[in-house]
Design a protein around this motif. Structure first.
Motif, PDB file in Angstrom:
ATOM      1  N   ASP A   1       0.815  -1.219   0.000  1.00 23.29           N
ATOM      2  CA  ASP A   1       0.000   0.000   0.000  1.00 23.29           C
ATOM      3  C   ASP A   1       0.843   1.261   0.000  1.00 23.29           C
ATOM      4  O   ASP A   1       1.816   1.379   0.756  1.00 23.29           O
ATOM      5  CB  ASP A   1      -0.911   0.021   1.232  1.00 23.29           C
ATOM      6  CG  ASP A   1      -1.936  -1.110   1.213  1.00 23.29           C
ATOM      7  OD1 ASP A   1      -2.197  -1.650   0.123  1.00 23.29           O
ATOM      8  OD2 ASP A   1      -2.467  -1.450   2.289  1.00 23.29           O
TER       9      ASP A   1
ATOM     10  N   GLN B   1      -1.998   6.628  -0.557  1.00 24.75           N
ATOM     11  CA  GLN B   1      -3.417   6.806  -0.869  1.00 24.75           C
ATOM     12  C   GLN B   1      -4.304   5.822  -0.122  1.00 24.75           C
ATOM     13  O   GLN B   1      -5.504   6.067   0.061  1.00 24.75           O
ATOM     14  CB  GLN B   1      -3.644   6.670  -2.385  1.00 24.75           C
ATOM     15  CG  GLN B   1      -3.523   5.259  -2.947  1.00 24.75           C
ATOM     16  CD  GLN B   1      -2.091   4.872  -3.269  1.00 24.75           C
ATOM     17  OE1 GLN B   1      -1.159   5.555  -2.834  1.00 24.75           O
ATOM     18  NE2 GLN B   1      -1.921   3.808  -4.025  1.00 24.75           N
ATOM     19  N   HIS B   2      -3.719   4.715   0.330  1.00 30.87           N
ATOM     20  CA  HIS B   2      -4.519   3.727   1.054  1.00 30.87           C
ATOM     21  C   HIS B   2      -4.841   4.175   2.473  1.00 30.87           C
ATOM     22  O   HIS B   2      -5.631   3.526   3.165  1.00 30.87           O
ATOM     23  CB  HIS B   2      -3.786   2.375   1.089  1.00 30.87           C
ATOM     24  CG  HIS B   2      -3.785   1.681  -0.234  1.00 30.87           C
ATOM     25  ND1 HIS B   2      -4.729   0.747  -0.594  1.00 30.87           N
ATOM     26  CD2 HIS B   2      -2.950   1.814  -1.299  1.00 30.87           C
ATOM     27  CE1 HIS B   2      -4.466   0.313  -1.821  1.00 30.87           C
ATOM     28  NE2 HIS B   2      -3.394   0.952  -2.271  1.00 30.87           N
TER      29      HIS B   2
ATOM     30  N   GLU C   1     -11.803   6.999   1.809  1.00 27.54           N
ATOM     31  CA  GLU C   1     -12.520   6.269   0.763  1.00 27.54           C
ATOM     32  C   GLU C   1     -11.767   5.011   0.336  1.00 27.54           C
ATOM     33  O   GLU C   1     -12.374   3.935   0.194  1.00 27.54           O
ATOM     34  CB  GLU C   1     -12.733   7.190  -0.444  1.00 27.54           C
ATOM     35  CG  GLU C   1     -13.553   6.543  -1.559  1.00 27.54           C
ATOM     36  CD  GLU C   1     -13.819   7.506  -2.690  1.00 27.54           C
ATOM     37  OE1 GLU C   1     -14.357   7.067  -3.730  1.00 27.54           O
ATOM     38  OE2 GLU C   1     -13.485   8.705  -2.559  1.00 27.54           O
ATOM     39  N   GLN C   2     -10.466   5.154   0.155  1.00 28.34           N
ATOM     40  CA  GLN C   2      -9.654   4.004  -0.243  1.00 28.34           C
ATOM     41  C   GLN C   2      -9.609   2.954   0.861  1.00 28.34           C
ATOM     42  O   GLN C   2      -9.674   1.749   0.599  1.00 28.34           O
ATOM     43  CB  GLN C   2      -8.235   4.452  -0.585  1.00 28.34           C
ATOM     44  CG  GLN C   2      -7.325   3.340  -1.077  1.00 28.34           C
ATOM     45  CD  GLN C   2      -7.784   2.746  -2.393  1.00 28.34           C
ATOM     46  OE1 GLN C   2      -8.115   3.484  -3.321  1.00 28.34           O
ATOM     47  NE2 GLN C   2      -7.815   1.423  -2.482  1.00 28.34           N
TER      48      GLN C   2
ATOM     49  N   TYR D   1     -12.748   0.915   0.776  1.00 28.36           N
ATOM     50  CA  TYR D   1     -12.704  -0.035  -0.339  1.00 28.36           C
ATOM     51  C   TYR D   1     -11.818  -1.225   0.020  1.00 28.36           C
ATOM     52  O   TYR D   1     -12.159  -2.391  -0.263  1.00 28.36           O
ATOM     53  CB  TYR D   1     -12.175   0.672  -1.590  1.00 28.36           C
ATOM     54  CG  TYR D   1     -11.936  -0.255  -2.749  1.00 28.36           C
ATOM     55  CD1 TYR D   1     -12.989  -0.673  -3.564  1.00 28.36           C
ATOM     56  CD2 TYR D   1     -10.649  -0.728  -3.040  1.00 28.36           C
ATOM     57  CE1 TYR D   1     -12.760  -1.536  -4.634  1.00 28.36           C
ATOM     58  CE2 TYR D   1     -10.412  -1.574  -4.099  1.00 28.36           C
ATOM     59  CZ  TYR D   1     -11.472  -1.986  -4.893  1.00 28.36           C
ATOM     60  OH  TYR D   1     -11.256  -2.845  -5.940  1.00 28.36           O
ATOM     61  N   ASP D   2     -10.679  -0.957   0.655  1.00 28.04           N
ATOM     62  CA  ASP D   2      -9.770  -2.029   1.049  1.00 28.04           C
ATOM     63  C   ASP D   2     -10.434  -2.965   2.049  1.00 28.04           C
ATOM     64  O   ASP D   2     -10.240  -4.192   1.992  1.00 28.04           O
ATOM     65  CB  ASP D   2      -8.486  -1.448   1.650  1.00 28.04           C
ATOM     66  CG  ASP D   2      -7.615  -0.753   0.610  1.00 28.04           C
ATOM     67  OD1 ASP D   2      -7.814  -1.015  -0.597  1.00 28.04           O
ATOM     68  OD2 ASP D   2      -6.746   0.057   1.002  1.00 28.04           O
TER      69      ASP D   2
END
Length: 214
Positions: A71, A74-75, A79-80, A83-84
């Motif tokens: 990662d 951005q992770h 939001e990311q 999603y993860d």
């Protein structure tokens, strides 16, 4: 369509995209790829940038049912991160364990990353694969050592044989007559036993008469 089971057209796109990602791996991903091929981890048959369901996984070992994700910053965004979490939940439902590694960890904590993956692999269905790899590697090392010892012994025997042939080698033949060879003996001429002054025998000989009367 159940989430994670891509349609045919989606799979075509995923495979094309995965090919691009494999070609353009980040430095951190390249580092982790090397780590996954160190020691007995190599026995887990890792795949990189592999399509699976609706996703492309950074690294996956299907035999071990392990996923390793690398990662970037951005992770850490909300939001990311959400999603993860959804992605991880789907993978766990499919029986896979997900390990996440930050870029910075991949670059500076390589040993720690290896131990993390190894620990998870030892609890996976593929643990026997690593055992076999370890046993085979040790067997190969023993065989290589035995060959090295045998080769060394053979070389020593050849060296001894060569030394033996040199010891029995006949003297060199020379065309120079024996009489012409210089003598290394430089002792004094033989001395007379009748003289105490150590005069030479030549001096003991009788005087030569030339016929004159004195």
């Amino acid at each position: 369509m159940r989430r994670g089971l891509a349609s045919t057209s989606a799979m075509v796109w995923l495979r094309s995209r995965a090919k691009e990602l494999r070609r353009d791996m980040t430095p951190a991903e390249k580092t982790v790829w090397r780590i996954l091929h160190e020691g007995e981890l190599v026995a887990l048959n890792w795949r990189k940038q592999a399509p699976f369901g609706d996703f492309i996984l950074d690294f996956v070992s299907h035999p071990a049912r392990l996923v390793v994700e690398v990662d970037g910053a951005q992770h850490g965004e909300t939001e990311q991160a959400l999603y993860d979490q959804q992605r991880t939940a789907w993978l766990e439902a499919e029986g896979y364990r997900v390990l996440r590694v930050w870029n910075s960890e991949a670059k500076s904590l390589a040993d720690g990353v290896w131990r993390l993956v190894h620990h998870a692999a030892m609890q996976s269905p593929a643990v026997r694969r690593m055992d076999r790899w370890r046993e085979q590697t040790m067997a190969n090392i023993r065989t290589a050592n035995e060959r090295a010892v045998t080769s060394s012994s053979s070389m020593e025997e050849v060296a001894r044989a060569q030394r033996g042939s040199e010891e029995v080698r006949p003297p060199a033949i020379t065309n120079e007559p024996h009489e012409a060879r210089p003598s290394t003996f430089e002792g004094a001429p033989p001395q007379s036993a009748l003289r105490a002054d150590s005069s030479s025998i030549e001096e003991e000989r009788a005087p030569h008469f030339d016929g004159s009367v004195q």
